[in-house]
Design a protein around this motif. Structure first.
Motif, mmCIF file in Angstrom:
data_model
loop_
_atom_site.group_PDB
_atom_site.id
_atom_site.type_symbol
_atom_site.label_atom_id
_atom_site.label_comp_id
_atom_site.label_asym_id
_atom_site.label_seq_id
_atom_site.Cartn_x
_atom_site.Cartn_y
_atom_site.Cartn_z
ATOM 1 N N HIS A 67 0.869 -1.042 -0.017
ATOM 2 C CA HIS A 67 0.214 -0.172 0.141
ATOM 3 C C HIS A 67 0.987 1.236 0.171
ATOM 4 C CE1 HIS A 67 -4.078 -1.868 1.375
ATOM 5 N NE2 HIS A 67 -3.635 -2.400 0.410
ATOM 6 N N ALA B 275 -0.786 6.475 -5.201
ATOM 7 C CA ALA B 275 -1.246 7.631 -4.393
ATOM 8 C C ALA B 275 -0.693 7.924 -3.281
ATOM 9 C CB ALA B 275 -2.675 7.245 -3.816
ATOM 10 N N LEU B 276 0.343 6.867 -2.728
ATOM 11 C CA LEU B 276 1.331 7.241 -1.425
ATOM 12 C C LEU B 276 2.414 7.584 -1.904
ATOM 13 C CD1 LEU B 276 -1.285 4.784 -0.180
ATOM 14 C CD2 LEU B 276 -0.037 5.711 1.773
ATOM 15 N N ILE C 74 -4.255 -2.993 -4.457
ATOM 16 C CA ILE C 74 -4.891 -2.456 -3.319
ATOM 17 C C ILE C 74 -5.532 -3.969 -2.481
ATOM 18 C CG2 ILE C 74 -7.001 -1.394 -2.240
ATOM 19 C CD1 ILE C 74 -6.080 0.619 -4.858
ATOM 20 N N THR D 46 -4.386 2.486 13.863
ATOM 21 C CA THR D 46 -4.012 3.853 13.739
ATOM 22 C C THR D 46 -3.385 4.183 15.243
ATOM 23 O OG1 THR D 46 -6.237 4.230 14.881
ATOM 24 C CG2 THR D 46 -6.115 4.833 12.790
ATOM 25 N N ILE E 168 -0.205 2.307 11.290
ATOM 26 C CA ILE E 168 -1.089 3.320 10.317
ATOM 27 C C ILE E 168 -1.076 4.494 10.796
ATOM 28 C CG2 ILE E 168 -3.498 3.792 9.440
ATOM 29 C CD1 ILE E 168 -3.938 0.767 9.234
ATOM 30 N N GLN F 144 2.069 6.165 9.242
ATOM 31 C CA GLN F 144 1.846 6.465 7.933
ATOM 32 C C GLN F 144 1.021 7.684 7.589
ATOM 33 O OE1 GLN F 144 0.033 2.485 7.406
ATOM 34 N NE2 GLN F 144 1.553 2.134 5.445
ATOM 35 N N VAL F 145 -0.117 7.762 8.434
ATOM 36 C CA VAL F 145 -0.721 9.001 8.342
ATOM 37 C C VAL F 145 0.118 10.229 8.354
ATOM 38 C CG1 VAL F 145 -2.647 10.323 9.183
ATOM 39 C CG2 VAL F 145 -3.114 7.878 8.775
ATOM 40 N N ILE G 59 2.410 10.878 5.390
ATOM 41 C CA ILE G 59 1.857 11.583 4.298
ATOM 42 C C ILE G 59 1.401 13.001 4.374
ATOM 43 C CG2 ILE G 59 1.194 9.242 3.159
ATOM 44 C CD1 ILE G 59 -1.758 10.018 3.753
ATOM 45 N N GLN G 60 0.866 13.113 5.650
ATOM 46 C CA GLN G 60 0.671 14.680 5.875
ATOM 47 C C GLN G 60 1.920 15.493 6.220
ATOM 48 O OE1 GLN G 60 -2.292 14.135 9.233
ATOM 49 N NE2 GLN G 60 -3.911 14.570 7.911
ATOM 50 N N THR H 182 -7.133 13.445 11.226
ATOM 51 C CA THR H 182 -7.570 13.213 10.060
ATOM 52 C C THR H 182 -8.149 11.697 9.535
ATOM 53 O OG1 THR H 182 -6.049 15.179 9.269
ATOM 54 C CG2 THR H 182 -7.377 13.790 7.597
ATOM 55 N N ILE H 183 -7.243 11.055 9.901
ATOM 56 C CA ILE H 183 -7.823 9.583 9.609
ATOM 57 C C ILE H 183 -8.901 9.055 10.428
ATOM 58 C CG2 ILE H 183 -6.115 8.409 11.148
ATOM 59 C CD1 ILE H 183 -6.040 6.278 8.745
ATOM 60 N N MET I 298 -12.197 7.950 8.732
ATOM 61 C CA MET I 298 -13.177 6.711 9.206
ATOM 62 C C MET I 298 -14.353 6.758 9.565
ATOM 63 S SD MET I 298 -9.899 5.234 11.304
ATOM 64 C CE MET I 298 -10.482 3.524 11.865
ATOM 65 N N GLU J 268 -6.861 10.203 -2.215
ATOM 66 C CA GLU J 268 -6.832 8.750 -2.295
ATOM 67 C C GLU J 268 -5.995 7.888 -1.270
ATOM 68 O OE1 GLU J 268 -5.953 8.499 -6.684
ATOM 69 O OE2 GLU J 268 -5.765 6.457 -6.112
ATOM 70 N N ALA J 269 -4.815 8.782 -0.856
ATOM 71 C CA ALA J 269 -3.910 8.064 0.116
ATOM 72 C C ALA J 269 -4.665 8.038 1.364
ATOM 73 C CB ALA J 269 -2.685 9.032 0.271
ATOM 74 N N MET J 270 -5.481 8.985 1.840
ATOM 75 C CA MET J 270 -6.039 9.033 2.982
ATOM 76 C C MET J 270 -7.340 7.785 3.083
ATOM 77 S SD MET J 270 -5.498 10.081 6.150
ATOM 78 C CE MET J 270 -4.826 11.623 6.043
ATOM 79 N N ILE K 239 -7.330 5.306 1.063
ATOM 80 C CA ILE K 239 -6.680 3.821 1.369
ATOM 81 C C ILE K 239 -6.333 3.467 2.879
ATOM 82 C CG2 ILE K 239 -4.483 2.535 0.718
ATOM 83 C CD1 ILE K 239 -4.499 4.027 -2.221
ATOM 84 N N LEU K 240 -5.697 4.482 3.537
ATOM 85 C CA LEU K 240 -5.322 4.034 4.931
ATOM 86 C C LEU K 240 -6.397 4.026 5.631
ATOM 87 C CD1 LEU K 240 -2.059 6.481 5.394
ATOM 88 C CD2 LEU K 240 -2.182 3.934 5.132
#
Lengths: 295, 295
Positions: A84, A89-90, A112, A149, A153, A156-157, A160-161, B32-33, B37, B108-110, B112-113
């Motif tokens: 992933h 997208a990542l 995916i 989370t 995860i 990862q969040v 990307i942020q 954000t995640i 969710m 998209e990234a968020m 997917i996560l």
């Protein structure tokens, strides 16, 4: 895998074989996804996470087979996260360990789903591990919390942020502790629970896991700057290109190295309380490996 | 939720509230995640899957609270599958229940996560359900198997591989049984296991679950042709546009309807062996709902 294993080299074929059994190739309608799952699962990974589980079990006087399926489940979770993470997208990576990434071979949709399937397969595997039910549920809790989370995860969040932004050390530390650290740490904790370690042993192993987890990620940052593209199996400089904050970027290369080395020293110190044994020596080597590796 | 609930309307707020507790909003780095969710989890879903769990428990003489967290975990898995299904690489849907899909709002990234996180959260929730450990592990097995390549993901794979192709009835049946059917069926089976149903009761409930699962998916195919765009909350005709084989396309609309209705009749017959009760009546209504719904 019924006797004690002295070395990582002895252990590797057993892990690979068990992963093949747990995620077999299939004929029929779902053949492709099984192929896609296996493609990423068997891409010459170092199996650091399974090794940590297995040598923790040995350190605690249990057979490696005792935690083999737990080790494999964690490797599935690690592999799903790589699939992933590599998606367009990542991180949009096309190479991983010198081979085209999953979505480059099987397409984005299948990549995916292959990631989803490996995460799910980890839990299908975990809930069948032959351990007393109460203990097994605690193992599953620790691994699920490390993957969600509250763990990987979450990291990862933040990753990307944080792209293209200056971030503070607190945020970077959170990201590194969670993105890589949480799952690495769960190898130690889950094996300790499965082997019914004492609270003291469990805390020491957790401390070892925390330290090597953070060290591993700082080493990753350094490799992305100084690594050799061919040995690394992927382009260097991708953090800079994606404008990602890294440990060396925040504190300088010399300080990053120093922190990483102290973390490994601390990890190794956590093992001092255990009797000397080949397993303890292997865990020392694995700790050093997290920062001395070339890929 | 400590007393028997007579109706779906009474049950809905309890499910929604528990989902809010299990997937709460957060401050801090992972805000954000959690928002992403929650966005998809609270989008006015019908909560068919939780209702099936809860009324199965009531049918078996247990309180609805007995399976509430199992019901919520299955809803999380369902929601994750919708988020990933809607992604550009899969169905590329921009609307779901009349609202922009997750990736249209969070990227998209968020998305997917967020999907990954909901799948993982389902297992974080499941391994904490207050049931005897042995029983709980069986519940987790059933749900994990229903969600993986042996179930839902297996159906999704066949779905994406069948786009633009003529497929045989056997393949379509496999796809429908797995993509939607497997998880719906697991609502019945997991609740039956949690409530320690007899083997006969379990088989009857599994039979009910199988039949409504397949009927639900045939109804979906029909709604995509004959549904009202505004009520449906998404464009009709997307199957035709994505050149997907559907039940009506293979056997004609009249036969598709006939099959769907027989499946529901069979499902309801499986309930005949249980004493008449409000819960049994609700399960009859839920069976009818799977094919009479407008969205």
């Amino acid at each position: 895998m019924s006797t004690l294993m002295q070395s990582i080299e002895e252990c590797l074929p057993a892990v690979n074989q068990r992963l093949e059994e747990l995620v077999p190739l299939h004929d029929g309608l779902t053949a492709t996804i099984h192929e896609a799952m296996a493609y990423s699962l068997h891409s010459g990974g170092k199996r650091l996470r399974p090794m940590l589980c297995i040598f923790t079990a040995q350190l605690l006087g249990r057979l490696p087979s005792y935690v083999l399926d737990i080790a494999c489940a964690i490797e599935m979770i690690h592999t799903y996260s790589l699939i992933h993470d590599d998606l367009p997208a990542l991180d949009n990576d096309e190479l991983r360990r010198g081979r085209p990434t999953n979505h480059c071979v099987y397409g984005e949709a299948m990549a995916i789903l292959a990631g989803d399937a490996l995460l799910n397969q980890a839990f299908q595997t975990l809930c069948r591990v032959e351990l007393p039910a109460e203990i097994l549920l605690e193992v599953i809790q620790v691994i699920a919390d490390a993957a969600g989370t509250t763990g990987m995860i979450g990291g990862q969040v933040v990753d990307i942020q944080s792209e293209g932004k200056h971030i503070e050390m607190d945020t970077l530390r959170f990201m590194h502790e969670h993105k890589t650290g949480a799952l690495l740490r769960s190898c130690l904790t889950s094996a300790a629970i499965a082997c019914e370690a004492t609270t003291e042993e469990r805390n020491l192993l957790d401390c070892y896991g925390y330290n090597i987890g953070l060290a591993f990620q700082i080493a990753d940052d350094i490799l992305d700057i100084e690594g050799d593209e061919e040995t690394l199996g992927k382009p260097v400089g991708s953090d800079a290109q994606n404008r990602k904050s890294t440990w060396p970027a925040l504190v300088g290369m010399a300080n990053a190295r120093k922190t990483m080395e102290s973390l490994v020293d601390e990890a190794i110190q956590c093992l001092d309380a255990f009797e000397p044994s080949p397993a303890r020596q292997t865990l020392v080597e694995l700790a050093r490996y997290t920062i001395e590796r070339k890929q």
